[in-house]
Design an enzyme around this catalytic site. Structure first.
Site, PDB file in Angstrom:
ATOM      1  N   CYS A 193      -2.429  -1.563  -2.864  1.00 20.49           N
ATOM      2  CA  CYS A 193      -1.951  -0.217  -3.232  1.00 20.49           C
ATOM      3  C   CYS A 193      -1.808  -0.058  -4.742  1.00 20.49           C
ATOM      4  O   CYS A 193      -1.357  -0.958  -5.438  1.00 20.49           O
ATOM      5  CB  CYS A 193      -0.657   0.094  -2.521  1.00 20.49           C
ATOM      6  SG  CYS A 193      -0.834   0.136  -0.717  1.00 20.49           S
TER       7      CYS A 193
ATOM      8  N   CYS B 109      -2.723  -9.143  -0.876  1.00 17.02           N
ATOM      9  CA  CYS B 109      -1.518  -8.326  -0.718  1.00 17.02           C
ATOM     10  C   CYS B 109      -0.220  -9.122  -0.750  1.00 17.02           C
ATOM     11  O   CYS B 109      -0.198 -10.301  -1.033  1.00 17.02           O
ATOM     12  CB  CYS B 109      -1.637  -7.467   0.532  1.00 17.02           C
ATOM     13  SG  CYS B 109      -2.854  -6.134   0.329  1.00 17.02           S
ATOM     14  N   ASP B 110       0.857  -8.437  -0.383  1.00 17.86           N
ATOM     15  CA  ASP B 110       2.219  -8.788  -0.754  1.00 17.86           C
ATOM     16  C   ASP B 110       2.624 -10.241  -0.529  1.00 17.86           C
ATOM     17  O   ASP B 110       3.200 -10.864  -1.404  1.00 17.86           O
ATOM     18  CB  ASP B 110       3.203  -7.887  -0.006  1.00 17.86           C
ATOM     19  CG  ASP B 110       3.091  -6.442  -0.443  1.00 17.86           C
ATOM     20  OD1 ASP B 110       1.965  -6.005  -0.693  1.00 17.86           O
ATOM     21  OD2 ASP B 110       4.116  -5.757  -0.517  1.00 17.86           O
ATOM     22  N   LYS B 111       2.396 -10.779   0.661  1.00 13.85           N
ATOM     23  CA  LYS B 111       2.911 -12.110   0.947  1.00 13.85           C
ATOM     24  C   LYS B 111       1.838 -13.186   0.917  1.00 13.85           C
ATOM     25  O   LYS B 111       2.159 -14.364   0.796  1.00 13.85           O
ATOM     26  CB  LYS B 111       3.605 -12.133   2.321  1.00 13.85           C
ATOM     27  CG  LYS B 111       4.708 -11.107   2.455  1.00 13.85           C
ATOM     28  CD  LYS B 111       5.704 -11.191   1.321  1.00 13.85           C
ATOM     29  CE  LYS B 111       6.632 -10.003   1.284  1.00 13.85           C
ATOM     30  NZ  LYS B 111       5.975  -8.716   1.048  1.00 13.85           N
TER      31      LYS B 111
ATOM     32  N   GLU C   9      12.090  -4.845   3.853  1.00 15.40           N
ATOM     33  CA  GLU C   9      12.002  -3.952   2.706  1.00 15.40           C
ATOM     34  C   GLU C   9      12.612  -2.598   3.063  1.00 15.40           C
ATOM     35  O   GLU C   9      12.533  -2.143   4.202  1.00 15.40           O
ATOM     36  CB  GLU C   9      10.545  -3.749   2.279  1.00 15.40           C
ATOM     37  CG  GLU C   9       9.984  -4.914   1.509  1.00 15.40           C
ATOM     38  CD  GLU C   9       8.591  -4.649   0.971  1.00 15.40           C
ATOM     39  OE1 GLU C   9       8.162  -5.421   0.107  1.00 15.40           O
ATOM     40  OE2 GLU C   9       7.942  -3.690   1.410  1.00 15.40           O
TER      41      GLU C   9
ATOM     42  N   SER D 287      10.577  -2.591  -1.505  1.00 19.53           N
ATOM     43  CA  SER D 287       9.158  -2.572  -1.828  1.00 19.53           C
ATOM     44  C   SER D 287       8.997  -2.385  -3.324  1.00 19.53           C
ATOM     45  O   SER D 287       9.839  -1.771  -3.990  1.00 19.53           O
ATOM     46  CB  SER D 287       8.482  -1.418  -1.080  1.00 19.53           C
ATOM     47  OG  SER D 287       7.211  -1.160  -1.620  1.00 19.53           O
TER      48      SER D 287
END
Length: 556
Positions: free
Chosen positions: A195, A123-125, A446, A472
């Protein structure tokens, strides 16, 4: 296979006896200790949907390493779910976790000198954080992700988590019932995985492929597919070849590779967060990226994909259309891609993408018929953002590409949300959210909640939002982030008054407040720094060390 010398400092010679005793306590045999020791960094946890399947991926990687003659040894990395952290104090800890991930991985990999690393991310980070660590440590390394989530269906339409965020705004506007909102909640996120749209996690997982640090398919093969497990096994086997040949991350992630990444970023319409993470990863490689280059690359790179939130297509659709190799194969027709870059496959980019034709021209448009002639991300500059700002152009309503309107000024995200939900934002307004930058937040929150509230209220074609925070990958609309210098440093965004006219020209790459230089200078002379919002803990240290968002928000 002859073992590389890195772990010899831990296992060889008379002085190694105490360390060998400790390794025997792990149950390792002499035969295992004499083989290449492969560290497997796993960000598996039970709170992030993109990570709940990583135990299966890690097991497959371990099998691959063992099949190829290595010894897999797992250690953890943390991971924050941006979706769960959204809209409250927890979001201050999302971006900053990237540095913790990089630092802790560096600590583990050097304290225990592995011969190679496999980084299991999602995921994101933690994807960019682990890539930063890979470049910093610079031993043979390969990345494999947990894969994207499948999209959902609701009332005949493809939906993702961004659909739910926007639905909250629709509900507050009185255009959706509580029952409908509850039904959407149950359908939007049907499986594990990162996601389902081209949000930050999937943007960065696609970048691992483009930069050459992961095997083809890593960015798009869905989390629930058996092909994902096979990819993990192949990754485990492949690291042994990289160890044998001493292929290092900085051999692969070169300036030309980052140029390819920026081009694919534009073609795919990635999250604006990629404009934070690519410079940060490059910085660890000893490469400085000036994001002004992004506009030049954008001019020659058409936008070929409109995945959620720009459109309804999901990562599953992109995978079935041929994935990243097909996008690169199509883009290569323009002659701008650096095809000679080496990758962890042992082959060049050109060799990897050969024959990977696009399988669905509605998901991946041909270069002769793109969604947009220029790329999906634009960098805007002007007297409001002298150092720059970033917008996901591919997800902006055409009516908002050029816009002028009165500033509605808020000193934090929470106040802006209350105003939007309270019906106090009018068509034509420009919502300004400041003191949410890397230092001012601190942590550069975000802004998916306010952007989704604007879209959900039906204002996406009339209202813009600018911030020194970030967005985001699920945000859409005229959402301009990373405004630099940030308000906490006395940047011009701190000097904007309620009602000032703000002029946005995304086509012309400009962002200005229509106030004279003399008036801005007067306001600057009167401006005083705000007291820190956070006075204890990690965020205090972070705020003291972090750079501008336009420089990747790296720590000095």
């Amino acid at each position: 296979m002859e073992k590389h010398m890195r772990s010899d400092k831990m296992t060889k010679g008379p002085s190694a006896a105490p360390r060998l005793a400790l390794m025997k306590a792990l149950g390792l045999t002499d035969e295992e200790i004499d083989r290449p020791l492969i560290g497997i960094v796993s960000s598996k946890n039970d709170i992030v949907p993109g990570h709940m399947n990583l135990d299966k991926v890690v097991d497959a990687v371990k099998q691959g390493v063992a099949l190829a003659g290595g010894v897999p040894l797992v250690f953890p990395a943390i991971a924050v779910c941006d979706g769960l952290a959204m809209g409250h104090e927890g979001m201050k800890y999302s971006l900053v976790s990237r540095e913790l991930i990089a630092d802790s991985t560096e600590s583990m990999a050097i304290a225990h000198p592995f011969d190679g690393l496999v980084m299991v991310a999602a995921c994101d980070k933690n994807v960019p954080g682990l890539m930063m660590a890979a470049a910093r440590i610079n031993i043979p390394t390969i990345i494999v992700s947990g894969g994207p989530m499948l999209g959902g269906y609701f009332k005949g339409h493809k939906v993702t988590v961004s659909s739910v965020f926007e639905a909250v705004g629709t509900f507050h506007a009185g255009k959706m019932s509580a029952e409908e909102l509850g039904g959407l909640v149950n359908e939007a996120c049907p499986t594990c995985g990162s996601c389902a749209g081209m949000f930050t996690a999937n943007s960065m997982n696609c970048m691992t492929e483009v930069l050459g640090i992961a095997l083809p398919g890593n960015g798009t093969i869905p989390a629930v597919m058996s092909e994902r497990i096979r990819l993990a096994k192949k990754t485990g086997m492949r690291i042994m070849d990289l160890v044998r040949d001493n292929v290092l991350p900085r051999d692969i992630m070169t300036r030309k590779a980052f140029e390819n990444a920026l081009m694919l970023d534009m073609a795919l319409g990635c999250s604006t967060n990629s404009m934070l993470h690519l410079p940060a990863i490059a910085h660890e490689c000893g490469i400085e990226i000036d994001l002004a280059e992004a506009n030049e690359i954008s001019k020659r790179t058409p936008n070929l994909c409109h995945l959620s939130p720009a459109g309804e297509d999901t990562m599953m659709d992109l995978d079935r259309a041929g994935g990243i190799p097909a996008v690169m194969h199509e883009l290569a027709k323009l002659g701008h891609l650096n095809l000679d870059c080496m990758t962890v496959t042992g082959k060049t980019v050109g060799e990897n993408i050969k024959g990977h034709e696009v399988l669905n021209n509605e998901v991946i448009r041909p270069v002769t018929n793109p969604f947009m002639k220029e790329g999906g991300i634009a960098v805007l500059k002007g007297n409001l953002a002298p150092d720059g700002s970033v917008v996901k152009r591919s997800a902006v309503d055409p009516a908002m590409m050029v816009h002028q309107g009165p500033a509605r000024v808020f000193d934090c995200e929470d106040d802006a949300i209350a105003a939007i939900y309270g019906g106090k934002i009018n068509p034509g307004d420009v919502v300004v959210i400041r003191y949410e930058g890397p230092k001012g937040g601190p942590g550069m929150r975000e802004m998916l909640n306010p952007t989704s509230a604007i879209i959900g209220a039906g204002l996406g074609s009339t209202v813009a939002l600018i911030t020194d925070g970030r967005f985001s990958g699920a945000s859409r609309g005229a959402s301009i982030g990373h405004v630099s210098p940030e308000a906490a440093e006395g940047g011009p965004i701190a000097l904007v008054h309620e009602g000032d006219q703000i002029a946005i020209d995304i086509n012309g790459n400009t962002l200005n407040v229509l106030v004279s230089d003399e008036e801005l200078a007067r306001r600057k002379a009167e401006w005083k720094p705000r007291k820190p919002k956070i006075t204890t803990g990690y965020l205090v240290r972070y705020a003291k060390l972090v750079s501008s968002g336009m420089k990747g928000a790296v720590l000095s």
